[in-house]
Design a protein around this motif. Sequence first.
Motif, PDB file in Angstrom:
ATOM      1  N   LEU A  39       0.838  -1.206   0.000  1.00  0.00           N
ATOM      2  CA  LEU A  39       0.000   0.000   0.000  1.00  0.00           C
ATOM      3  C   LEU A  39       0.870   1.252   0.000  1.00  0.00           C
ATOM      4  O   LEU A  39       0.656   2.185  -0.781  1.00  0.00           O
ATOM      5  CB  LEU A  39      -0.935   0.014   1.217  1.00  0.00           C
ATOM      6  CG  LEU A  39      -1.828   1.258   1.336  1.00  0.00           C
ATOM      7  CD1 LEU A  39      -2.706   1.441   0.105  1.00  0.00           C
ATOM      8  CD2 LEU A  39      -2.690   1.206   2.591  1.00  0.00           C
ATOM      9  N   SER A  40       1.869   1.247   0.867  1.00  0.00           N
ATOM     10  CA  SER A  40       2.759   2.398   0.969  1.00  0.00           C
ATOM     11  C   SER A  40       3.458   2.654  -0.375  1.00  0.00           C
ATOM     12  O   SER A  40       3.471   3.777  -0.891  1.00  0.00           O
ATOM     13  CB  SER A  40       3.775   2.136   2.078  1.00  0.00           C
ATOM     14  OG  SER A  40       4.912   2.911   1.878  1.00  0.00           O
ATOM     15  N   ASP A  41       4.002   1.597  -0.973  1.00  0.00           N
ATOM     16  CA  ASP A  41       4.738   1.749  -2.243  1.00  0.00           C
ATOM     17  C   ASP A  41       3.822   2.261  -3.365  1.00  0.00           C
ATOM     18  O   ASP A  41       4.188   3.162  -4.117  1.00  0.00           O
ATOM     19  CB  ASP A  41       5.344   0.397  -2.651  1.00  0.00           C
ATOM     20  CG  ASP A  41       5.987   0.462  -4.032  1.00  0.00           C
ATOM     21  OD1 ASP A  41       6.988   1.179  -4.185  1.00  0.00           O
ATOM     22  OD2 ASP A  41       5.462  -0.175  -4.971  1.00  0.00           O
ATOM     23  N   LEU A  42       2.625   1.701  -3.455  1.00  0.00           N
ATOM     24  CA  LEU A  42       1.716   2.114  -4.537  1.00  0.00           C
ATOM     25  C   LEU A  42       1.314   3.585  -4.378  1.00  0.00           C
ATOM     26  O   LEU A  42       1.213   4.321  -5.364  1.00  0.00           O
ATOM     27  CB  LEU A  42       0.464   1.222  -4.567  1.00  0.00           C
ATOM     28  CG  LEU A  42       0.678  -0.235  -5.003  1.00  0.00           C
ATOM     29  CD1 LEU A  42      -0.582  -1.058  -4.769  1.00  0.00           C
ATOM     30  CD2 LEU A  42       1.100  -0.339  -6.474  1.00  0.00           C
ATOM     31  N   CYS A  43       1.101   4.015  -3.129  1.00  0.00           N
ATOM     32  CA  CYS A  43       0.741   5.424  -2.899  1.00  0.00           C
ATOM     33  C   CYS A  43       1.897   6.364  -3.230  1.00  0.00           C
ATOM     34  O   CYS A  43       1.696   7.427  -3.820  1.00  0.00           O
ATOM     35  CB  CYS A  43       0.269   5.632  -1.463  1.00  0.00           C
ATOM     36  SG  CYS A  43      -1.368   4.934  -1.186  1.00  0.00           S
ATOM     37  N   VAL A  44       3.102   5.961  -2.861  1.00  0.00           N
ATOM     38  CA  VAL A  44       4.290   6.766  -3.196  1.00  0.00           C
ATOM     39  C   VAL A  44       4.379   6.908  -4.722  1.00  0.00           C
ATOM     40  O   VAL A  44       4.627   7.986  -5.259  1.00  0.00           O
ATOM     41  CB  VAL A  44       5.579   6.118  -2.633  1.00  0.00           C
ATOM     42  CG1 VAL A  44       6.829   6.738  -3.252  1.00  0.00           C
ATOM     43  CG2 VAL A  44       5.616   6.259  -1.112  1.00  0.00           C
ATOM     44  N   ARG A  45       4.163   5.794  -5.413  1.00  0.00           N
ATOM     45  CA  ARG A  45       4.239   5.817  -6.882  1.00  0.00           C
ATOM     46  C   ARG A  45       3.197   6.771  -7.474  1.00  0.00           C
ATOM     47  O   ARG A  45       3.497   7.552  -8.381  1.00  0.00           O
ATOM     48  CB  ARG A  45       4.005   4.418  -7.457  1.00  0.00           C
ATOM     49  CG  ARG A  45       5.179   3.482  -7.287  1.00  0.00           C
ATOM     50  CD  ARG A  45       4.852   2.083  -7.824  1.00  0.00           C
ATOM     51  NE  ARG A  45       5.942   1.177  -7.554  1.00  0.00           N
ATOM     52  CZ  ARG A  45       7.055   1.087  -8.278  1.00  0.00           C
ATOM     53  NH1 ARG A  45       7.219   1.850  -9.333  1.00  0.00           N
ATOM     54  NH2 ARG A  45       8.014   0.240  -7.940  1.00  0.00           N
ATOM     55  N   PHE A  46       1.975   6.696  -6.957  1.00  0.00           N
ATOM     56  CA  PHE A  46       0.911   7.521  -7.532  1.00  0.00           C
ATOM     57  C   PHE A  46       1.158   9.006  -7.242  1.00  0.00           C
ATOM     58  O   PHE A  46       1.080   9.850  -8.130  1.00  0.00           O
ATOM     59  CB  PHE A  46      -0.462   7.095  -7.002  1.00  0.00           C
ATOM     60  CG  PHE A  46      -1.587   7.779  -7.729  1.00  0.00           C
ATOM     61  CD1 PHE A  46      -1.983   7.342  -8.984  1.00  0.00           C
ATOM     62  CD2 PHE A  46      -2.237   8.875  -7.180  1.00  0.00           C
ATOM     63  CE1 PHE A  46      -3.012   7.984  -9.680  1.00  0.00           C
ATOM     64  CE2 PHE A  46      -3.270   9.520  -7.864  1.00  0.00           C
ATOM     65  CZ  PHE A  46      -3.653   9.071  -9.116  1.00  0.00           C
ATOM     66  N   ILE A  47       1.478   9.307  -5.974  1.00  0.00           N
ATOM     67  CA  ILE A  47       1.661  10.710  -5.571  1.00  0.00           C
ATOM     68  C   ILE A  47       2.859  11.337  -6.301  1.00  0.00           C
ATOM     69  O   ILE A  47       2.823  12.501  -6.694  1.00  0.00           O
ATOM     70  CB  ILE A  47       1.873  10.789  -4.030  1.00  0.00           C
ATOM     71  CG1 ILE A  47       0.588  10.387  -3.295  1.00  0.00           C
ATOM     72  CG2 ILE A  47       2.357  12.166  -3.594  1.00  0.00           C
ATOM     73  CD1 ILE A  47      -0.494  11.437  -3.219  1.00  0.00           C
TER      74      ILE A  47
END
Length: 432
Positions: A305-313
């Motif tokens: 979850l953390s990695d995917l959010c970092v990628r999107f942001i």
Amino acid sequence: MSESYYGLLDEEKVFKDPVHRYIHVRDELIWALIGTKEFQRLRRVRQLGTTFLTFHGAEHTRFNHSLGVYEITRRIIEVFQGRPYWNEEERLLTLCAALLHDIGHGPFSHSFEKVFDTDHEEWTRRMIVGDTEIHNVLLKMGDDFPQKVADVIEKTYPNKLVTSIISSQIDADRMDYLQRDAYYTGVSYGHFDMERILRVMRPMEDQVVIKQSGMHAVEDYIMSRYQMYWQVYFHPVTRSAEVILSKVFKRVKDLYEQGYKFKQEPKHFYSLFEGNMSLDDYLRLDESITMYYFQIWQEEEDRILSDLCVRFINRQLFKYIEFNPNLQMNDWPRLQQLFAQAEIDPEYYLVVDSSSDLPYDFYRPGEEEERLPIHLIMPNGKLRELSRESDVVEAISGKKRTDHKLYFPMDCLTDQSDHKEIKQEILSLLFK
């Protein structure tokens, strides 16, 4: 109650608009609808979802677009006034349906709908007939008026002419979004001579038809739609952002179902996860709320979850390659296996995404969604289906084009500090 409850405003209101120059409002009813909280919420939902990560100008909202569709519809009705088949008593109904047709869209609409299995059209209906400010405004036109507006948007209204102004293969909705999206993305494909099309539109019994002399303007419109789909709407970088967005939503939902303890509880999404979302809950969801959570979830313990959010942001998107399911499906099980061995969860990090579009369709009775073709009215008064008169349109008629891409995080594969041999095998399979 009669139409007289709402009259005309003392003075016409105008919105300055970059696409139509001005949007004109004379009716108190329309002005009252624009002022409702449900309509104002559309300012916080982008028209083009994740496209702003590809075309940085694409920050326009469903609010802009809804006003645009209203304005085009208003102009079409001006052309129709006094002509056979047009009933002036349906003017306000048509304008309301045009203004409210997108009211039910959620944040990043299509990704959101896919993961949570919701339908913006159903929410649109609930906002119009449910306990909302919009409903209360419409109710003053008569007890059955809100339902009539919902019926036009749902394409179940008995007068098909009214429906076709807002939803057909040449309608106010498409004419606005093609031009608006072209303007804000900065591309040159979405432009066509709308003024000409409006002048040659004529009302018929069950649909809007086009005078034969306006055929070339319609060809131009259809080609511009075709180009916009492949150059803008299905742009592979936008789709990469959408893949990540969908996976963020999916991960949050999966974690919630596993009983994971979030640092930042996704309170706004609870009723959605549980399948009992109320209208009030839905109205609280917009893109500012969603982006707030994405920002916070970058700090979550859960690595995915953390990695995917970092990628999107931070726009660290997945790489993509062309993928032909017929030829490459043999590699698919092996790729999934290798990703799992390299500790890169294939459920979230190896995704085939497909897009397809049918630029123009002639009539195919019995299909799930019967698309009424565009008809030309000939000088002798007879109707001819467009692709029979136009070589350009005939060339793309009924031709569905589909495009498949395989998305994956290239950075994880080139970082070979661990699972080096496995990652090398993955790369050789992907780029063989």
